[in-house]
Design a protein around this motif. Structure first.
Motif, PDB file in Angstrom:
ATOM      1  N   GLN A  79       2.914   7.217  32.738  1.00  0.00           N
ATOM      2  CA  GLN A  79       2.893   6.446  31.456  1.00  0.00           C
ATOM      3  C   GLN A  79       2.603   7.499  30.286  1.00  0.00           C
ATOM      4  OE1 GLN A  79      -0.236   3.649  33.574  1.00  0.00           O
ATOM      5  NE2 GLN A  79       0.842   2.162  32.044  1.00  0.00           N
ATOM      6  N   ILE A  80       1.718   8.470  30.274  1.00  0.00           N
ATOM      7  CA  ILE A  80       1.530   9.350  29.377  1.00  0.00           C
ATOM      8  C   ILE A  80       2.615  10.126  28.810  1.00  0.00           C
ATOM      9  CG2 ILE A  80       0.146  11.567  28.655  1.00  0.00           C
ATOM     10  CD1 ILE A  80      -2.054  10.432  30.945  1.00  0.00           C
ATOM     11  N   VAL A  81       3.413  10.480  29.951  1.00  0.00           N
ATOM     12  CA  VAL A  81       4.768  11.149  29.515  1.00  0.00           C
ATOM     13  C   VAL A  81       5.598  10.331  28.464  1.00  0.00           C
ATOM     14  CG1 VAL A  81       6.977  12.210  30.239  1.00  0.00           C
ATOM     15  CG2 VAL A  81       4.729  12.544  31.351  1.00  0.00           C
ATOM     16  N   LYS A  82       5.592   8.992  28.910  1.00  0.00           N
ATOM     17  CA  LYS A  82       6.597   8.108  28.117  1.00  0.00           C
ATOM     18  C   LYS A  82       5.939   7.900  26.984  1.00  0.00           C
ATOM     19  CE  LYS A  82       8.698   5.773  32.215  1.00  0.00           C
ATOM     20  NZ  LYS A  82       8.743   4.605  33.034  1.00  0.00           N
ATOM     21  N   ALA A  83       4.515   7.475  26.713  1.00  0.00           N
ATOM     22  CA  ALA A  83       4.027   7.460  25.564  1.00  0.00           C
ATOM     23  C   ALA A  83       4.228   8.698  24.483  1.00  0.00           C
ATOM     24  CB  ALA A  83       2.389   6.981  25.925  1.00  0.00           C
ATOM     25  N   ILE A  84       3.999   9.607  24.924  1.00  0.00           N
ATOM     26  CA  ILE A  84       4.174  10.998  24.229  1.00  0.00           C
ATOM     27  C   ILE A  84       5.478  11.076  23.832  1.00  0.00           C
ATOM     28  CG2 ILE A  84       3.786  13.467  24.136  1.00  0.00           C
ATOM     29  CD1 ILE A  84       1.544  13.324  25.761  1.00  0.00           C
ATOM     30  N   ALA A  85       6.388  10.635  24.653  1.00  0.00           N
ATOM     31  CA  ALA A  85       7.836  10.841  24.193  1.00  0.00           C
ATOM     32  C   ALA A  85       8.161   9.693  23.075  1.00  0.00           C
ATOM     33  CB  ALA A  85       8.827  10.559  25.395  1.00  0.00           C
ATOM     34  N   CYS A  86       7.525   8.497  23.098  1.00  0.00           N
ATOM     35  CA  CYS A  86       7.700   7.322  22.040  1.00  0.00           C
ATOM     36  C   CYS A  86       7.499   7.963  20.652  1.00  0.00           C
ATOM     37  CB  CYS A  86       7.018   6.207  22.626  1.00  0.00           C
ATOM     38  SG  CYS A  86       7.528   5.312  23.914  1.00  0.00           S
TER      39      CYS A  86
ATOM     40  N   ILE B 142       0.791  -1.252  -0.156  1.00  0.00           N
ATOM     41  CA  ILE B 142      -0.069   0.031   0.101  1.00  0.00           C
ATOM     42  C   ILE B 142       1.051   1.159   0.008  1.00  0.00           C
ATOM     43  CG2 ILE B 142      -2.082   1.039   1.159  1.00  0.00           C
ATOM     44  CD1 ILE B 142      -2.758  -1.638   0.259  1.00  0.00           C
ATOM     45  N   ASN B 143       1.570   1.429   0.983  1.00  0.00           N
ATOM     46  CA  ASN B 143       2.615   2.654   1.259  1.00  0.00           C
ATOM     47  C   ASN B 143       2.333   3.827   0.983  1.00  0.00           C
ATOM     48  OD1 ASN B 143       5.374   3.406   1.664  1.00  0.00           O
ATOM     49  ND2 ASN B 143       5.947   3.409  -0.652  1.00  0.00           N
ATOM     50  N   ILE B 144       0.920   4.120   1.763  1.00  0.00           N
ATOM     51  CA  ILE B 144       0.314   5.433   1.745  1.00  0.00           C
ATOM     52  C   ILE B 144       0.307   6.001   3.140  1.00  0.00           C
ATOM     53  CG2 ILE B 144      -1.741   6.739   1.320  1.00  0.00           C
ATOM     54  CD1 ILE B 144      -2.929   4.478  -0.747  1.00  0.00           C
ATOM     55  N   PRO B 145       0.489   7.193   3.133  1.00  0.00           N
ATOM     56  CA  PRO B 145       0.809   7.900   4.568  1.00  0.00           C
ATOM     57  C   PRO B 145      -0.756   7.657   5.400  1.00  0.00           C
ATOM     58  CG  PRO B 145       1.543   9.576   3.211  1.00  0.00           C
ATOM     59  CD  PRO B 145       0.856   8.105   2.384  1.00  0.00           C
ATOM     60  N   PHE B 146      -0.507   7.378   6.820  1.00  0.00           N
ATOM     61  CA  PHE B 146      -1.817   7.071   7.605  1.00  0.00           C
ATOM     62  C   PHE B 146      -1.860   7.366   8.686  1.00  0.00           C
ATOM     63  CE2 PHE B 146       1.027   3.453   8.831  1.00  0.00           C
ATOM     64  CZ  PHE B 146       1.035   3.336  10.278  1.00  0.00           C
ATOM     65  N   PHE B 147      -3.049   7.820   9.499  1.00  0.00           N
ATOM     66  CA  PHE B 147      -3.411   8.236  10.550  1.00  0.00           C
ATOM     67  C   PHE B 147      -3.961   7.356  11.457  1.00  0.00           C
ATOM     68  CE2 PHE B 147      -5.694  11.372  13.247  1.00  0.00           C
ATOM     69  CZ  PHE B 147      -6.862  10.719  13.300  1.00  0.00           C
ATOM     70  N   CYS B 148      -3.709   7.285  12.675  1.00  0.00           N
ATOM     71  CA  CYS B 148      -4.337   6.306  13.606  1.00  0.00           C
ATOM     72  C   CYS B 148      -4.529   6.855  15.135  1.00  0.00           C
ATOM     73  CB  CYS B 148      -3.543   4.972  13.661  1.00  0.00           C
ATOM     74  SG  CYS B 148      -1.857   4.949  14.323  1.00  0.00           S
ATOM     75  N   SER B 149      -5.460   6.070  16.071  1.00  0.00           N
ATOM     76  CA  SER B 149      -5.531   6.637  17.330  1.00  0.00           C
ATOM     77  C   SER B 149      -4.787   5.374  18.188  1.00  0.00           C
ATOM     78  CB  SER B 149      -6.933   6.443  17.667  1.00  0.00           C
ATOM     79  OG  SER B 149      -7.501   7.729  16.818  1.00  0.00           O
ATOM     80  N   VAL B 150      -4.189   5.710  19.338  1.00  0.00           N
ATOM     81  CA  VAL B 150      -3.556   5.030  20.174  1.00  0.00           C
ATOM     82  C   VAL B 150      -3.973   5.165  21.690  1.00  0.00           C
ATOM     83  CG1 VAL B 150      -1.925   4.698  18.664  1.00  0.00           C
ATOM     84  CG2 VAL B 150      -1.644   6.453  20.574  1.00  0.00           C
ATOM     85  N   HIS B 151      -3.566   4.550  22.567  1.00  0.00           N
ATOM     86  CA  HIS B 151      -3.969   4.569  24.024  1.00  0.00           C
ATOM     87  C   HIS B 151      -2.633   4.618  24.839  1.00  0.00           C
ATOM     88  CE1 HIS B 151      -5.284   3.607  28.055  1.00  0.00           C
ATOM     89  NE2 HIS B 151      -6.584   3.874  27.623  1.00  0.00           N
ATOM     90  N   PRO B 152      -2.551   5.308  25.774  1.00  0.00           N
ATOM     91  CA  PRO B 152      -1.234   5.405  26.353  1.00  0.00           C
ATOM     92  C   PRO B 152      -0.467   4.343  27.126  1.00  0.00           C
ATOM     93  CG  PRO B 152      -2.647   7.406  27.085  1.00  0.00           C
ATOM     94  CD  PRO B 152      -3.232   6.476  26.315  1.00  0.00           C
ATOM     95  N   ASN B 153      -1.529   3.517  27.367  1.00  0.00           N
ATOM     96  CA  ASN B 153      -1.118   2.184  28.222  1.00  0.00           C
ATOM     97  C   ASN B 153      -0.755   1.171  27.160  1.00  0.00           C
ATOM     98  OD1 ASN B 153      -2.074   3.497  30.085  1.00  0.00           O
ATOM     99  ND2 ASN B 153      -3.403   1.745  30.787  1.00  0.00           N
ATOM    100  N   THR B 154      -0.749   1.293  25.669  1.00  0.00           N
ATOM    101  CA  THR B 154      -0.179   0.301  24.729  1.00  0.00           C
ATOM    102  C   THR B 154       0.857   0.580  23.853  1.00  0.00           C
ATOM    103  OG1 THR B 154      -1.894   1.148  23.188  1.00  0.00           O
ATOM    104  CG2 THR B 154      -2.839  -0.314  24.526  1.00  0.00           C
ATOM    105  N   MET B 155       1.127   2.093  23.983  1.00  0.00           N
ATOM    106  CA  MET B 155       2.344   2.655  23.270  1.00  0.00           C
ATOM    107  C   MET B 155       3.745   2.329  23.958  1.00  0.00           C
ATOM    108  SD  MET B 155       3.184   4.375  20.840  1.00  0.00           S
ATOM    109  CE  MET B 155       1.541   4.001  20.023  1.00  0.00           C
ATOM    110  N   THR B 156       4.618   1.856  23.148  1.00  0.00           N
ATOM    111  CA  THR B 156       6.016   1.638  23.570  1.00  0.00           C
ATOM    112  C   THR B 156       6.575   1.825  22.432  1.00  0.00           C
ATOM    113  OG1 THR B 156       5.885  -0.615  22.466  1.00  0.00           O
ATOM    114  CG2 THR B 156       5.267  -0.764  24.910  1.00  0.00           C
ATOM    115  N   PRO B 157       8.088   1.974  22.785  1.00  0.00           N
ATOM    116  CA  PRO B 157       9.194   2.511  21.544  1.00  0.00           C
ATOM    117  C   PRO B 157       9.016   1.531  20.417  1.00  0.00           C
ATOM    118  CG  PRO B 157      10.091   2.581  23.913  1.00  0.00           C
ATOM    119  CD  PRO B 157       8.977   1.887  23.748  1.00  0.00           C
TER     120      PRO B 157
END
Length: 491
Positions: free
Chosen positions: A326-333, A273-288
């Protein structure tokens, strides 16, 4: 049979799924669409302009002229009164069966079915219930009304609500959404291809419609169901060939819920596909690792629900269990991976004080997200936050009855916020929006002290949202402006 969908506002993926399911079973569908230029969640929300641009009578005339076999409305609380108004006008000129479905119907089925203009309702997931009802109305031989799960109907002056069937487990078995239904009305929709890879949410926030579905389908062990990576890629291949989208919008509640799924999906997406995309995440699921996967796949913009910088509000009121760290780390990731981050904040939580708002401001000053969107809390029928507000004496039974009947504001404009606190929230809306626009602390403090005492804060907030959109090259803001300009008075 011909099923005529009627809807207003923007593209509706649920209607597209129902339409494709009916078509795959030999039926014909069509859409009458009101773009609702100056109402709802548009950038410009004006009741006077909305009345001038109304096409309600044109919709009713088209139905009277074309005479479909069935008319179907998809209702959320914000458009429920509009749906009722159109249905009542239709009943004055025609006795075509009218079906209501959607999240508002699922929340208060008896309330909706009690209206004289509503003949049937569909609760929860609607594919099989709608198909079986259409088959019943076509020949009356497949099933009795009482045997159609998820259906509500009237008989001999009484209301009947049937049992709710289990979730559809195998999402790959469903046909792809009928995109032509909306794209033929507003071709601009095709520029941002709207797709869901899953249904349901692993979380159970008290204010969200998923909270309602968790209770409606309480016996289900797994509220989250996901399509296979190959199935999603197959749909996107067709989209790429037919519609040439500029951006893919993954509309999943939490796109980042499974690292294992993303590890299979992202390489396929990048190669096919290789088209830019947009998505929604949750702080508790976001990792580097997940942030890196998203970036490698072509993600440029991520939204994250923070909702409040007060851990007390998140835990006690919203049932969002996670720490500010967790929010701070998620946004930083997300920022470290090179993606733009937009966060959502809800104003008006029961028992919220200025101390809680200051906690939110401190969190945003610390994390410096690229955009902060503020929403007024709205008490949607069937959600757990209504009981919390009742217990804290911030809602009355009359308030709840009004919400059940659809007398409720849109989340961007008014919601259910205590009017005595509105000035306080408007002040912090300006401060939050400004924080995402001005990164230098000294400059921010100077401008904030000046603007926080200015009148017309609602206008200031919208102005800063637009400035943020231009600053971040936010195609969603540009598209909203283009959408308003491109809408036509043809349903």
């Amino acid at each position: 049979m011909k099923v005529q969908f009627v809807y207003n506002g923007a593209e509706n993926l649920g209607i597209e799924c129902l339409s494709s399911f009916l078509k795959s079973n030999g039926h014909v569908t069509a859409l009458l669409f009101d773009p609702a230029i100056f109402s709802g969640d548009q950038l410009i929300n004006n009741k006077w302009l909305s009345r001038i641009c109304s096409i309600d009578d044109l919709i009713v005339k088209r139905i009277a002229d074309e005479k479909p076999d069935i008319i179907a409305f998809s209702c959320f609380t914000g458009n429920y009164r509009w749906c009722l108004s159109i249905a009542e006008k239709i009943k004055r000129v025609s006795q075509i069966p009218i079906i209501f479905g959607g999240v508002h119907v699922t929340a208060v089925p008896s309330e909706v079915l009690s209206n004289a203009c509503v003949d049937y309702i569909v609760i929860g997931e609607g594919e099989y219930a709608l198909l079986e009802l259409v088959q019943y109305l076509e020949n009356g031989k497949e099933k009795k009304l009482s045997e159609i799960s998820n259906l509500g109907y009237k008989q001999d002056g009484k209301l009947y609500l049937n049992n709710v069937r289990a979730y559809i487990k195998d999402l790959d078995s469903l046909p792809f959404p009928d995109k032509e239904l909306f794209y033929n009305k507003v071709s601009l929709f095709a520029e941002h291809y709207y797709i869901m890879t899953s249904r349901g949410c692993p979380f159970n926030c008290t204010y969200c419609s998923n909270n309602l579905y968790h209770s409606t389908y309480a016996s289900e062990k797994n509220q989250l169901r996901r399509r296979s990576p190959d199935n999603v890629i197959d749909e996107l291949k067709i989209a790429k060939l037919m519609w040439h989208p500029k951006l893919i919008k993954f509309a999943d509640d939490v796109f980042s819920s499974s690292k294992e799924w993303l590890q299979k999906f992202i390489p396929l997406y990048k190669s096919e596909i290789n088209i830019p995309f947009f998505c929604s995440v949750h702080p508790n699921t976001m990792t580097p690792e997940i942030a890196k996967l998203l970036k490698e796949g072509g993600c440029w913009f991520v939204t994250m629900g923070v909702q409040s910088g007060s851990e007390r509000i998140r835990k006690e009121v919203f049932h969002r269990f996670g720490t500010n760290e967790q929010i701070v780390k998620a946004i930083a990731c997300i920022k470290d991976a090179g993606m733009t981050i937009s966060v959502d904040n809800i104003f008006g939580a029961p028992s919220e004080t200025e101390v809680d708002l200051k906690s939110s401001l401190e969190l945003y000053c610390r994390t410096k997200p690229d955009r902060i969107l503020t929403f007024w809390l709205t008490y949607y029928p069937g959600t757990e936050i209504i009981k919390i507000a009742l217990d804290k004496n911030e809602l009355s039974q009359e308030d709840i009855n009004n919400a059940n009947k659809g007398f409720i504001g849109f989340t961007h404009e008014s919601g259910s916020v205590n009017k005595d606190k509105k000035k306080m929230y408007q002040k912090y809306a300006v401060l939050f929006q400004l924080r995402s626009l001005v990164k230098n602390n000294q400059v921010y403090c100077f401008i904030a002290n000046f603007l926080s005492y200015m009148p017309f804060k609602d206008i200031l907030v919208k102005l800063v949202i637009l400035l943020n959109g231009f600053k971040n090259n936010d195609v969603m803001v540009f598209n909203a402006i283009k959408y308003i300009c491109a809408k036509k008075k043809i349903p």
